[in-house]
Design a protein around this motif. Structure first.
Motif, mmCIF file in Angstrom:
data_model
loop_
_atom_site.group_PDB
_atom_site.id
_atom_site.type_symbol
_atom_site.label_atom_id
_atom_site.label_comp_id
_atom_site.label_asym_id
_atom_site.label_seq_id
_atom_site.Cartn_x
_atom_site.Cartn_y
_atom_site.Cartn_z
ATOM 1 N N ARG A 39 0.818 -1.213 0.000
ATOM 2 C CA ARG A 39 0.000 0.000 0.000
ATOM 3 C C ARG A 39 0.854 1.267 0.000
ATOM 4 O O ARG A 39 0.378 2.335 -0.375
ATOM 5 N N LEU A 40 2.091 1.127 0.417
ATOM 6 C CA LEU A 40 2.988 2.283 0.361
ATOM 7 C C LEU A 40 3.323 2.656 -1.077
ATOM 8 O O LEU A 40 3.775 3.782 -1.330
ATOM 9 N N ASP A 41 3.108 1.733 -2.019
ATOM 10 C CA ASP A 41 3.344 2.055 -3.424
ATOM 11 C C ASP A 41 2.398 3.156 -3.902
ATOM 12 O O ASP A 41 2.699 3.854 -4.870
ATOM 13 N N LEU A 42 1.268 3.297 -3.229
ATOM 14 C CA LEU A 42 0.268 4.283 -3.630
ATOM 15 C C LEU A 42 0.475 5.630 -2.948
ATOM 16 O O LEU A 42 -0.281 6.572 -3.186
ATOM 17 N N VAL A 43 1.482 5.713 -2.089
ATOM 18 C CA VAL A 43 1.709 6.923 -1.294
ATOM 19 C C VAL A 43 2.980 7.622 -1.763
ATOM 20 O O VAL A 43 4.028 6.992 -1.884
ATOM 21 N N ARG A 44 2.880 8.899 -2.026
ATOM 22 C CA ARG A 44 4.052 9.687 -2.388
ATOM 23 C C ARG A 44 4.721 10.167 -1.097
ATOM 24 O O ARG A 44 4.334 11.159 -0.513
ATOM 25 N N LEU A 45 5.708 9.415 -0.679
ATOM 26 C CA LEU A 45 6.366 9.727 0.583
ATOM 27 C C LEU A 45 7.839 9.363 0.480
ATOM 28 O O LEU A 45 8.174 8.250 0.068
ATOM 29 N N LYS A 46 8.702 10.297 0.805
ATOM 30 C CA LYS A 46 10.141 10.051 0.832
ATOM 31 C C LYS A 46 10.639 10.347 2.243
ATOM 32 O O LYS A 46 11.210 11.403 2.513
ATOM 33 N N PRO A 47 10.407 9.417 3.169
ATOM 34 C CA PRO A 47 10.729 9.672 4.576
ATOM 35 C C PRO A 47 12.224 9.693 4.848
ATOM 36 O O PRO A 47 12.994 8.940 4.259
ATOM 37 N N LYS A 48 12.609 10.567 5.766
ATOM 38 C CA LYS A 48 13.988 10.584 6.242
ATOM 39 C C LYS A 48 14.142 9.695 7.474
ATOM 40 O O LYS A 48 15.218 9.177 7.744
ATOM 41 N N THR A 49 13.046 9.556 8.226
ATOM 42 C CA THR A 49 13.057 8.714 9.425
ATOM 43 C C THR A 49 11.837 7.804 9.407
ATOM 44 O O THR A 49 10.718 8.252 9.163
ATOM 45 N N VAL A 50 12.067 6.515 9.668
ATOM 46 C CA VAL A 50 11.015 5.501 9.623
ATOM 47 C C VAL A 50 11.056 4.700 10.915
ATOM 48 O O VAL A 50 12.141 4.360 11.416
ATOM 49 N N TYR A 132 -2.315 5.489 19.968
ATOM 50 C CA TYR A 132 -2.459 6.310 18.771
ATOM 51 C C TYR A 132 -2.052 7.767 19.036
ATOM 52 O O TYR A 132 -1.513 8.433 18.141
ATOM 53 N N GLN A 133 -2.277 8.230 20.225
ATOM 54 C CA GLN A 133 -1.829 9.585 20.571
ATOM 55 C C GLN A 133 -0.307 9.669 20.613
ATOM 56 O O GLN A 133 0.275 10.680 20.208
ATOM 57 N N GLU A 134 0.335 8.627 21.103
ATOM 58 C CA GLU A 134 1.794 8.595 21.131
ATOM 59 C C GLU A 134 2.365 8.593 19.706
ATOM 60 O O GLU A 134 3.353 9.276 19.427
ATOM 61 N N CYS A 135 1.754 7.821 18.834
ATOM 62 C CA CYS A 135 2.216 7.814 17.445
ATOM 63 C C CYS A 135 2.072 9.195 16.817
ATOM 64 O O CYS A 135 2.972 9.657 16.095
ATOM 65 N N LEU A 136 0.968 9.847 17.093
ATOM 66 C CA LEU A 136 0.758 11.186 16.553
ATOM 67 C C LEU A 136 1.778 12.170 17.117
ATOM 68 O O LEU A 136 2.249 13.063 16.415
ATOM 69 N N ARG A 137 2.125 11.987 18.368
ATOM 70 C CA ARG A 137 3.111 12.887 18.995
ATOM 71 C C ARG A 137 4.461 12.822 18.296
ATOM 72 O O ARG A 137 5.111 13.852 18.082
ATOM 73 N N VAL A 138 4.893 11.631 17.940
ATOM 74 C CA VAL A 138 6.238 11.494 17.367
ATOM 75 C C VAL A 138 6.254 11.687 15.854
ATOM 76 O O VAL A 138 7.321 11.831 15.262
ATOM 77 N N LEU A 139 5.074 11.688 15.215
ATOM 78 C CA LEU A 139 5.024 11.943 13.786
ATOM 79 C C LEU A 139 5.241 13.420 13.491
ATOM 80 O O LEU A 139 4.703 14.293 14.179
ATOM 81 N N ARG A 140 6.004 13.687 12.451
ATOM 82 C CA ARG A 140 6.135 15.058 11.979
ATOM 83 C C ARG A 140 4.838 15.469 11.281
ATOM 84 O O ARG A 140 4.075 14.612 10.820
ATOM 85 N N PRO A 141 4.559 16.756 11.196
ATOM 86 C CA PRO A 141 3.388 17.202 10.432
ATOM 87 C C PRO A 141 3.407 16.606 9.026
ATOM 88 O O PRO A 141 4.449 16.574 8.368
ATOM 89 N N SER A 142 2.266 16.091 8.587
ATOM 90 C CA SER A 142 2.104 15.409 7.300
ATOM 91 C C SER A 142 2.802 14.053 7.261
ATOM 92 O O SER A 142 2.950 13.462 6.192
ATOM 93 N N GLY A 143 3.230 13.538 8.419
ATOM 94 C CA GLY A 143 3.778 12.191 8.494
ATOM 95 C C GLY A 143 2.660 11.165 8.416
ATOM 96 O O GLY A 143 1.482 11.467 8.630
ATOM 97 N N LEU A 144 3.031 9.927 8.128
ATOM 98 C CA LEU A 144 2.040 8.876 7.884
ATOM 99 C C LEU A 144 2.150 7.753 8.906
ATOM 100 O O LEU A 144 3.249 7.262 9.193
ATOM 101 N N GLY A 260 -5.179 0.018 8.341
ATOM 102 C CA GLY A 260 -5.488 1.427 8.574
ATOM 103 C C GLY A 260 -4.316 2.317 8.250
ATOM 104 O O GLY A 260 -3.156 1.911 8.389
ATOM 105 N N HIS A 261 -4.615 3.517 7.794
ATOM 106 C CA HIS A 261 -3.571 4.532 7.695
ATOM 107 C C HIS A 261 -4.206 5.907 7.878
ATOM 108 O O HIS A 261 -5.399 6.108 7.604
ATOM 109 N N ALA A 262 -3.400 6.825 8.362
ATOM 110 C CA ALA A 262 -3.865 8.188 8.624
ATOM 111 C C ALA A 262 -2.650 9.102 8.670
ATOM 112 O O ALA A 262 -1.514 8.652 8.876
ATOM 113 N N TRP A 263 -2.903 10.386 8.510
ATOM 114 C CA TRP A 263 -1.828 11.372 8.421
ATOM 115 C C TRP A 263 -1.799 12.267 9.650
ATOM 116 O O TRP A 263 -2.842 12.589 10.225
ATOM 117 N N ALA A 264 -0.612 12.652 10.035
ATOM 118 C CA ALA A 264 -0.493 13.694 11.048
ATOM 119 C C ALA A 264 -0.860 15.013 10.398
ATOM 120 O O ALA A 264 -0.419 15.306 9.283
#
Length: 284
Positions: A39-50, A132-144, A260-264
């Motif tokens: 499913r990541l093939d459908l997402v335009r994302l070039k992450p620096k940290t994973v 889920y709140q912890e994941c949102l905390r560590v995600l950068r804005p527009s992170g996935l 599931g997937h969602a964006w910060a």
């Protein structure tokens, strides 16, 4: 629903004991992980940290290292013996950064990850809202955030067979897809997407299923489970009850897999400018 009756310490001990046998029996986990990463093939994302959250022995960590060769890949699990396997993923000059920690209390800085992937780990959270709140905390804005989990129909045959023997909880509880979606929305994620599929594995005997579950550490982690050993008579009664599901010579074991997937969200005040507007300015 904000809390699940999961005994997380029991789950941690079970996964620690199964680190050596996990890969041999984790056929379903590998397949679900493969489908999720597709499913990541459908997402335009070039992450620096994973972050591979709940990495286990690192099968998915290896795939993320290959998919994002320029990214710094972190692997976190609460079972240290699992991490001993995960840290061997990759190659000599590019190993994952392994972290032993609790996914509900991430030992990571705010806004530090561009992508969080988690394959069949979130169902072991005692407090899903906090996770889920912890994941949102560590995600950068527009992170996935991209994850899989088990739904309540998982192992319904085993649950039904045990229900005919006693009234104890023999199968861990799992949250419904719609409840997980509500948590994402209430936690502040943007554009959450949820879907579900059912995967059926087959076995010759129910003991083969039980052996697989033990090999991957997927013991019953329900807080209200029966304490102590299950007697031979009740085990035999469960086997007989499970036989009602036999079809074409095999016993089915159903897994309800939730994707599931969602964006910060973007930072307050951020402005999106259409590309055509920028091009028009250059022409002016």
């Amino acid at each position: 629903m904000s809390e699940m009756p999961i005994d997380k310490e029991r789950a941690r001990r079970a996964f620690s004991r199964s680190a050596g046998s996990y890969d041999e029996s984790a056929v379903l986990q590998r397949e679900v992980g493969r489908r999720m990463l597709e499913r990541l093939d459908l997402v335009r994302l070039k992450p620096k940290t994973v972050l591979d959250l709940g990495c286990g022995t690192g099968e998915q960590t290896h795939q993320l290292l290959q998919r994002y060769p320029k990214a710094q890949v972190h692997a976190l699990d609460f079972a240290l013996p699992m991490l001993a396997h995960a840290r061997r993923q990759g190659r000599w000059l590019r190993r994952p950064h392994c972290i032993c920690g609790d996914m509900e209390h991430l030992p990571l800085a705010d806004d530090s990850m561009d992508l969080i992937c988690s394959n069949l780990a979130f169902q072991w959270a005692a407090h899903p809202q906090r996770l889920y709140q912890e994941c949102l905390r560590v995600l950068r804005p527009s992170g996935l955030l991209m994850f899989t989990s088990f739904g309540p129909d998982t192992l319904h045959e085993l649950r039904s067979a045990w229900a005919q023997v006693d009234d104890h909880a023999h199968v861990s509880p799992f949250m419904d897809m719609h409840d997980l979606g509500d948590i994402l929305v209430n936690s502040g994620y943007a554009a959450p997407v949820m879907d579900v599929e059912h995967i059926v594995l087959t076995y010759g005997q129910v003991d083969d299923l039980m052996r697989d579950l033990k090999s991957i550490g997927a013991h019953n982690a329900a807080a209200g489970r029966q304490r102590g050993l299950t007697g031979k008579a009740r085990m035999q009664a469960m086997r007989q009850a499970y036989e009602a599901f036999r079809s074409e010579g095999v016993l089915p074991a159903t897994y309800e897999v939730v994707y599931g997937h969602a964006w910060a969200p973007k930072k307050p005040g951020a402005v999106s400018v259409p590309l055509e507007m920028l091009n028009r300015r250059k022409e002016d």
